[in-house]
Design an enzyme around this catalytic site. Sequence first.
Site, PDB file in Angstrom:
ATOM      1  N   GLU A 176       0.862  -1.254   0.054  1.00 20.62           N
ATOM      2  CA  GLU A 176      -0.007  -0.047   0.044  1.00 20.62           C
ATOM      3  C   GLU A 176       0.720   1.222  -0.012  1.00 20.62           C
ATOM      4  OE1 GLU A 176      -3.722   0.098   0.515  1.00 20.62           O
ATOM      5  OE2 GLU A 176      -3.259  -1.593  -0.641  1.00 20.62           O
ATOM      6  N   VAL A 177       1.846   1.534  -0.705  1.00 16.90           N
ATOM      7  CA  VAL A 177       2.596   2.421  -0.655  1.00 16.90           C
ATOM      8  C   VAL A 177       2.576   3.034  -1.927  1.00 16.90           C
ATOM      9  CG1 VAL A 177       4.287   1.602   1.107  1.00 16.90           C
ATOM     10  CG2 VAL A 177       4.790   1.035  -1.461  1.00 16.90           C
ATOM     11  N   THR A 180       1.644   0.256  -7.592  1.00 18.37           N
ATOM     12  CA  THR A 180       1.044  -0.103  -8.852  1.00 18.37           C
ATOM     13  C   THR A 180       0.642   1.137  -9.298  1.00 18.37           C
ATOM     14  OG1 THR A 180      -0.438  -1.673  -7.463  1.00 18.37           O
ATOM     15  CG2 THR A 180      -1.322  -1.104  -9.541  1.00 18.37           C
ATOM     16  N   ILE A 181       0.634   2.075  -8.657  1.00 16.78           N
ATOM     17  CA  ILE A 181       0.244   3.656  -9.466  1.00 16.78           C
ATOM     18  C   ILE A 181       1.668   4.087  -9.913  1.00 16.78           C
ATOM     19  CG2 ILE A 181      -0.603   6.042  -9.009  1.00 16.78           C
ATOM     20  CD1 ILE A 181      -2.637   3.984  -8.025  1.00 16.78           C
ATOM     21  N   LYS A 201       2.539  -8.883 -12.754  1.00 15.16           N
ATOM     22  CA  LYS A 201       2.128  -8.816 -11.554  1.00 15.16           C
ATOM     23  C   LYS A 201       2.379 -10.558 -11.224  1.00 15.16           C
ATOM     24  CE  LYS A 201       0.689  -7.894  -7.390  1.00 15.16           C
ATOM     25  NZ  LYS A 201       1.038  -6.739  -6.637  1.00 15.16           N
ATOM     26  N   THR A 205      -2.393 -11.227  -4.674  1.00 12.99           N
ATOM     27  CA  THR A 205      -3.415 -11.646  -3.607  1.00 12.99           C
ATOM     28  C   THR A 205      -4.511 -10.723  -3.324  1.00 12.99           C
ATOM     29  OG1 THR A 205      -2.022 -10.738  -1.983  1.00 12.99           O
ATOM     30  CG2 THR A 205      -1.247 -13.110  -2.472  1.00 12.99           C
ATOM     31  N   GLU A 273       5.694  -5.976 -10.853  1.00 14.02           N
ATOM     32  CA  GLU A 273       5.595  -5.626  -9.501  1.00 14.02           C
ATOM     33  C   GLU A 273       5.288  -6.648  -8.506  1.00 14.02           C
ATOM     34  OE1 GLU A 273       1.442  -3.207  -8.986  1.00 14.02           O
ATOM     35  OE2 GLU A 273       1.771  -3.633  -6.957  1.00 14.02           O
ATOM     36  N   ALA A 275       5.067  -8.040  -4.558  1.00 19.79           N
ATOM     37  CA  ALA A 275       3.650  -8.042  -3.599  1.00 19.79           C
ATOM     38  C   ALA A 275       4.229  -7.436  -2.209  1.00 19.79           C
ATOM     39  CB  ALA A 275       2.929  -9.277  -3.458  1.00 19.79           C
ATOM     40  N   GLY A 337       5.652   7.168  -3.604  1.00 19.81           N
ATOM     41  CA  GLY A 337       4.466   6.856  -4.266  1.00 19.81           C
ATOM     42  C   GLY A 337       3.236   7.810  -4.164  1.00 19.81           C
TER      43      GLY A 337
HETATM   44  N1  LIG Z   1      -0.417   8.563  -5.731  1.00 18.63           N
HETATM   45  C1  LIG Z   1      -1.607   7.710  -5.518  1.00 18.63           C
HETATM   46  N2  LIG Z   1      -2.677   8.459  -5.787  1.00 18.63           N
HETATM   47  C2  LIG Z   1      -3.942   7.600  -5.714  1.00 18.63           C
HETATM   48  N3  LIG Z   1      -3.895   6.859  -4.720  1.00 18.63           N
HETATM   49  C3  LIG Z   1      -2.867   6.162  -4.625  1.00 18.63           C
HETATM   50  C4  LIG Z   1      -1.706   6.696  -4.848  1.00 18.63           C
HETATM   51  N4  LIG Z   1      -0.679   5.709  -4.039  1.00 18.63           N
HETATM   52  C5  LIG Z   1      -1.334   5.022  -3.530  1.00 18.63           C
HETATM   53  N5  LIG Z   1      -2.642   5.383  -3.610  1.00 18.63           N
HETATM   54  C6  LIG Z   1      -3.777   4.193  -3.230  1.00 18.63           C
HETATM   55  O1  LIG Z   1      -3.336   3.590  -1.943  1.00 18.63           O
HETATM   56  C7  LIG Z   1      -3.578   2.456  -2.019  1.00 18.63           C
HETATM   57  C8  LIG Z   1      -2.286   1.401  -2.233  1.00 18.63           C
HETATM   58  O2  LIG Z   1      -1.615   1.561  -3.690  1.00 18.63           O
HETATM   59  P1  LIG Z   1      -1.281   0.656  -4.311  1.00 18.63           P
HETATM   60  O3  LIG Z   1      -2.295  -0.259  -4.804  1.00 18.63           O
HETATM   61  O4  LIG Z   1      -0.582   1.269  -5.770  1.00 18.63           O
HETATM   62  O5  LIG Z   1      -0.401  -0.180  -3.158  1.00 18.63           O
HETATM   63  P2  LIG Z   1       0.796  -1.049  -3.566  1.00 18.63           P
HETATM   64  O6  LIG Z   1       2.192  -0.718  -3.174  1.00 18.63           O
HETATM   65  O7  LIG Z   1       0.812  -1.513  -4.826  1.00 18.63           O
HETATM   66  O8  LIG Z   1       0.272  -2.520  -2.684  1.00 18.63           O
HETATM   67  P3  LIG Z   1       0.229  -4.055  -2.981  1.00 18.63           P
HETATM   68  O9  LIG Z   1       1.491  -4.606  -2.162  1.00 18.63           O
HETATM   69  O10 LIG Z   1      -0.953  -4.357  -2.541  1.00 18.63           O
HETATM   70  O11 LIG Z   1       0.337  -4.278  -4.183  1.00 18.63           O
HETATM   71  C9  LIG Z   1      -4.383   2.424  -3.326  1.00 18.63           C
HETATM   72  O12 LIG Z   1      -5.602   1.974  -2.654  1.00 18.63           O
HETATM   73  C10 LIG Z   1      -4.202   3.375  -4.053  1.00 18.63           C
HETATM   74  O13 LIG Z   1      -5.501   3.588  -4.728  1.00 18.63           O
HETATM   75  C1  LIG Z   2      -2.796  -8.051  -0.095  1.00 25.47           C
HETATM   76  C2  LIG Z   2      -1.749  -6.861  -0.126  1.00 25.47           C
HETATM   77  N1  LIG Z   2      -2.418  -5.796  -0.823  1.00 25.47           N
HETATM   78  C3  LIG Z   2      -0.387  -7.423  -0.759  1.00 25.47           C
HETATM   79  N2  LIG Z   2      -0.831  -7.517  -2.272  1.00 25.47           N
HETATM   80  C4  LIG Z   2       0.079  -8.409  -0.063  1.00 25.47           C
HETATM   81  C5  LIG Z   2       1.126  -8.043   0.951  1.00 25.47           C
HETATM   82  C6  LIG Z   2       2.037  -8.838   1.806  1.00 25.47           C
HETATM   83  C7  LIG Z   2       2.604  -8.270   2.695  1.00 25.47           C
HETATM   84  C8  LIG Z   2       3.388  -9.554   3.590  1.00 25.47           C
HETATM   85  C9  LIG Z   2       4.123  -8.923   4.739  1.00 25.47           C
HETATM   86  O1  LIG Z   2       4.923  -8.094   4.751  1.00 25.47           O
HETATM   87  O2  LIG Z   2       3.766  -9.004   5.980  1.00 25.47           O
HETATM   88 MG   LIG Z   3       0.017  -3.002  -6.042  1.00 21.71          MG
END
Ligand SMILES: Nc1ncnc2c1ncn2[C@@H]1O[C@H](COP(=O)(O)OP(=O)(O)OP(=O)(O)O)[C@@H](O)[C@H]1O
Ligand SMILES: C[C@H](N)[C@H](N)CCCCCC(=O)O
Ligand SMILES: [Mg+2]
Length: 401
Positions: A176-177, A180-181, A201, A205, A273, A275, A337
């Site tokens: 959640e950092v 993906t964006i 990807k 999960t 990407e 996880a 991010g």
């Molecule tokens: N720059 C951004 N603008 C809008 N939303 C964002 C931004 N960065 C993160 N988010 C939001 O924060 C959340 C996490 O972002 P993202 O899905 O990119 O995380 P992630 O690092 O890819 O996590 P994961 O490990 O689940 O793949 C999402 O709900 C996304 O919509």
């Molecule tokens: C479900 C979540 N959004 C991710 N895709 C998976 C993140 C796994 C993190 C595991 C950990 O570090 O504890």
């Molecule tokens: Mg992601």
Amino acid sequence: MNANPPRTASSYPGVAVTPLPRGWRSGGHGLPAVTAPRTPDPADPLLAHGGGRASGVHPGEEPATAVRAEDGLATGGHAGEGPAGDGERGEGVPSPLVTAPPPEPEPGEPGPATADPAATPQPETAAPGDPAEATDSREGEVDDASVPTGVQATPRRAAAPGEWHGIVLVTGTDTEVGKTISTAAVAAAAQAEGLRVAVIKPGQTGTVTGAPTDAEVVTRLAGPDTVKTLAEYPEPLAPLAAAKVAELPPLELYEVVDAIRAEADKHDLVLVEGAGGLLVPMGLRPGGDVWTFADLATALGASVLVVARAGLGTLNHTALTLEALSRRGVPAKVILGAWPAEPELVHWANLSELVPHLVGALPAGAGSMDPGVFRRSAPGWLTPALHGVLDNWRVWAEEAG
Ligand SMILES: Nc1ncnc2c1ncn2[C@@H]1O[C@H](COP(=O)(O)OP(=O)(O)OP(=O)(O)O)[C@@H](O)[C@H]1O
Ligand SMILES: C[C@H](N)[C@H](N)CCCCCC(=O)O
Ligand SMILES: [Mg+2]
């Protein structure tokens, strides 16, 4: 009284020309940029997670030879100093973030393919462990442990140090950092430059939550030529844990390597990407040992983008991730991010520390943008190293702040 009054970018070290606050030493101390790069030690357990091979260093090569990062930034300087190269991390001081250069392209390697604007992006998903999705790169190999390090790890199209073509892995300091964006932004900027881009990807999960998958988000925002998910698991867990609870086949390292290389044959840039963060258990090796995203980076000889938060806590998380990559000889850079619309003291302070590592920063809310706006904006969030146009962090900070 507010102890941390809002300040403008021009009053912050690393992005400013004003003197440092009393006692403030800026520029990434505490982050691995100021430490000598470790020479990867084959006996280091971190280099062979789960008993696997330690790669990223190639036979006959000097491991982890430090060279200066060439990212085209006129930054990295310190408050009251000029651009990168000045000050305590001056010219000639090696950056550990660009260490062992990736291998040279193989002789006869085809050049970058031309862009195909007619290509229709479609997220694809293979069943976990689907052998049709990835042939075994270990065909003809003898025994995993006896294979010389790196022999099978040569990417089809390697990027030179500081370049971000070929296979690029995207990890984060956490889940959640904004991985993906950020992946979508790099894909959009690269496509705008005419590159053929694939996004993979390996392990998605949390599909049971009903939230859009990362492949769907990237497809909507950036529309790369190819988007693939190699395995999906229902529970929002690390991929290996999610595979276990669902009693589905875990991701196998060399099937993932093969799937990525197959796309590298057809694209100029393949973004992969992870996880969660770098050392999340992704799957199992053929021998049953766990592999992580760091293992994938060394198996592919790929560079890694680390997506980090902008707020409090990011310095430690980022330093830990960069150190783990540095000691494996993996070149790495950082993207923020989500840069807040109303940055506070902590964000400016963190920015000044991270600038020497930064190759991009996305505004918070970028993921909610109209895709057309997102694609037009993405190059402005990324440095030329990532196919963007952001070439001065001080100017960027003035505009973002
Ligand atoms: N720059 C951004 N603008 C809008 N939303 C964002 C931004 N960065 C993160 N988010 C939001 O924060 C959340 C996490 O972002 P993202 O899905 O990119 O995380 P992630 O690092 O890819 O996590 P994961 O490990 O689940 O793949 C999402 O709900 C996304 O919509
Ligand atoms: C479900 C979540 N959004 C991710 N895709 C998976 C993140 C796994 C993190 C595991 C950990 O570090 O504890
Ligand atoms: Mg992601």
